[in-house]
Scaffold this active site. Structure first.
Site, PDB file in Angstrom:
ATOM      1  N   LYS A 162     -79.490 -21.448 -51.325  1.00 18.09           N
ATOM      2  CA  LYS A 162     -80.894 -21.815 -51.467  1.00 18.09           C
ATOM      3  C   LYS A 162     -81.063 -23.231 -52.023  1.00 18.09           C
ATOM      4  CE  LYS A 162     -82.546 -17.058 -51.863  1.00 18.09           C
ATOM      5  NZ  LYS A 162     -82.955 -17.030 -50.441  1.00 18.09           N
ATOM      6  N   GLU A 252     -84.976 -13.384 -46.570  1.00 21.77           N
ATOM      7  CA  GLU A 252     -83.759 -12.748 -46.047  1.00 21.77           C
ATOM      8  C   GLU A 252     -83.731 -11.358 -46.645  1.00 21.77           C
ATOM      9  OE1 GLU A 252     -80.783 -10.974 -45.387  1.00 21.77           O
ATOM     10  OE2 GLU A 252     -79.732 -12.159 -46.890  1.00 21.77           O
ATOM     11  N   CYS A 286     -75.802  -7.346 -46.929  1.00 26.19           N
ATOM     12  CA  CYS A 286     -77.028  -7.056 -46.180  1.00 26.19           C
ATOM     13  C   CYS A 286     -76.784  -6.959 -44.680  1.00 26.19           C
ATOM     14  CB  CYS A 286     -78.091  -8.109 -46.480  1.00 26.19           C
ATOM     15  SG  CYS A 286     -77.526  -9.802 -46.240  1.00 26.19           S
ATOM     16  N   GLU A 464     -81.462 -19.360 -43.112  1.00 27.56           N
ATOM     17  CA  GLU A 464     -80.681 -20.074 -44.107  1.00 27.56           C
ATOM     18  C   GLU A 464     -79.452 -20.644 -43.418  1.00 27.56           C
ATOM     19  OE1 GLU A 464     -81.494 -18.689 -48.393  1.00 27.56           O
ATOM     20  OE2 GLU A 464     -80.652 -16.926 -47.391  1.00 27.56           O
TER      21      GLU A 464
END
EC number: 1.2.1.8
Length: 490
Positions: A162, A252, A286, A464
């Site tokens: 990030k 996300e 994830c 991202e």
């Protein structure tokens, strides 16, 4: 390891006490020991951090592209020099095996920072000729102060994913790590300062998501929020961001990804991929391919190959270099995963292996769950529909290509998907029909810095990594220039 000193906030280049007076504890999930008490940021602390970031961002944005690039490259060097130290702390806080954190978490995070440091000089606008005396040029300018809200499964990697594009584009970032794993984000702030980042350009505010995170998403001084976490929390973040000041968002979120094994696939390769897609990081990824579809005629053979590979899982001392499977991140999360396992049994799925906590010396005091494989699963089962985020694989069978594509897409999620096949034509034909933002053919899991990652449907908004993410941290200014005499109709 002895208990660490109380952890503070990191604002304007140094540690400072929270004004809220509230604290929380972070634990080592391998044994249940408390690692540290951590101060929780309150509303006044968020205000302080935003003011600090606004000051620092002006200094940072005024630097040349090469100056910013050199500072971020120095941070990359420090990250790599301190890899082992940071990996040990990450292992203590997350429970992940040191063999993983020392080779993946910091390594890949540093790679992303290096990638964006190299892209800074290439961040440029365009020139559009309109007629002989009139043209337009564009500038890509930073958004200002942005917020990053991290998840607990990859704490320092997410902080780098990030912050790297945000800082590269000339923004300042206020980062809120998960309250479950807050420690390495604070170390990252130290590293940025040591590398020469101006004070305030990267502030870290540990705290409870429902409070600190909400203060950030509602703050009018924040221009964008980048969030990683669950779908329900993501919806709240998005609603708060829009209602307060129409902030831009990157989301996300969760996944329930399909891994399709075709009948022409090498079953050994397919089993290897299925194992990595379900049990790496103890299933707390994830993008995990937790719905494994196999041809009905291959079911028995595939099950045996999976069972043989489960025997190779080595749970134990997380600092033993041979260990490749750790505990879950917390006791509440362990209990939630166990509830899903119980639900799978209740709804008629057959436990091929696992299905309970790990027991014995070294396991009884930690948040350990045995690697679990369910077979004879059906699409309507809870364990097939909902994200579990633990070491739980669901095996499903199918008869035809059209059928498996339809069933793979029958989900609200769309984060990832993968197929295993020897047929290149089939590989691309099927992948193009799968509703997922990240797809793999004959592999699984790698997300290099150059590759944009993000989801379809409820799995997210935006991306991202990759060039497009750098651009998403900028706003375009269009300037029209008239070189001839301006003609007024009045």
């Amino acid at each position: 390891m002895s208990r660490m000193a109380e952890q503070q906030l990191y604002i304007h280049g140094g540690y400072t006490s929270a004004t809220s007076g509230r604290t929380f504890e972070t634990i080592n999930p391998a044994n249940g020991n408390v690692l540290a008490t951590v101060q929780a940021a309150g509303r006044e602390d968020v205000d302080r951090a935003v003011k600090s970031a606004q000051q620092g961002q002006k200094i940072w944005a005024a630097m040349t592209a090469m100056e910013r690039s050199r500072i971020l490259r120095r941070a990359v060097d420090i990250l790599r020099e301190r890899n082992d130290e940071l990996a040990k702390l990450e292992t203590l806080d997350t429970g992940k095996a040191y063999s993983e954190t020392s080779t993946v978490d910091i390594v890949t995070g540093a790679d992303v920072l290096e990638y964006y440091a190299g892209l800074i000089p290439a961040l440029e606008g365009s020139q559009i000729p309109l007629r002989e005396t009139l043209f337009v040029y564009t500038r890509r300018e930073p958004l200002g102060v942005v917020a990053g809200i991290g998840a607990w499964n990859y704490p320092i990697q997410i902080a780098l994913w990030k912050s790297a594009p945000a800082l590269a584009a000339g923004n300042a970032m206020i980062f809120k790590p998960s309250e479950v794993t807050p420690l390495t984000a604070l170390k990252l702030a130290e590293i940025y300062s040591e590398a020469g980042l101006p004070d305030g350009v990267f502030n870290v505010l540990p705290g409870v998501g429902a409070e600190t995170g909400q203060y950030l998403t509602e703050h009018p001084g924040i221009a964008k929020v980048s969030f990683t976490g669950g779908v329900a929390s993501g919806k709240k973040v998005m609603a708060n961001s829009a209602a307060s000041s129409l902030k831009e968002v990157t989301m996300e979120l969760g996944g329930k990804s399909p891994l399709i094994v075709f009948d022409d696939a090498d079953l050994d390769l397919a089993a290897d991929i299925a194992m990595m897609a379900n049990f790496f990081s103890s299933g707390q990824v994830c993008t995990n391919g937790t719905r494994v579809f196999v041809p009905a005629k291959c079911k028995a053979a595939f099950e045996q190959k999976i069972l043989a590979r489960v025997e190779r899982i080595r749970a134990g001392d997380v600092f033993d270099p041979q260990t490749n499977f750790g505990p879950l991140v917390s006791f509440p999360h362990r209990d939630n995963v166990l509830r899903y396992i119980a639900k799978g049994k209740e709804e008629g799925a057959r436990v091929l292996c696992g299905g309970d906590v790990l027991k014995g010396d070294g396991f009884d005091n930690g948040a350990w769950v045995a690697p679990t494989v369910f077979t004879d699963c059906r699409d309507e089962m809870t364990i097939v529909r909902e994200e579990i985020f633990g070491p739980v694989m669901s095996l499903l069978t199918y008869e035809s290509e059209d059928e498996v594509i339809r069933r793979a897409n029958d989900t609200d999620y769309g984060l990832a998907a993968g197929i295993v096949t020897a047929d290149l034509n089939r590989a691309h034909r099927v992948i193009h029909q799968l509703e997922a933002g990240i797809c793999w053919i004959n592999t699984w899991g790698e997300s290099p810095a150059e590759m944009p990652v993000g989801g379809y449907k409820h799995s997210g908004i935006g991306r991202e990594n990759g060039v497009m993410t750098l651009q998403s941290y900028t706003q375009v200014k269009s300037i029209q220039v008239e070189m001839a005499k301006f003609q007024s109709i009045f």
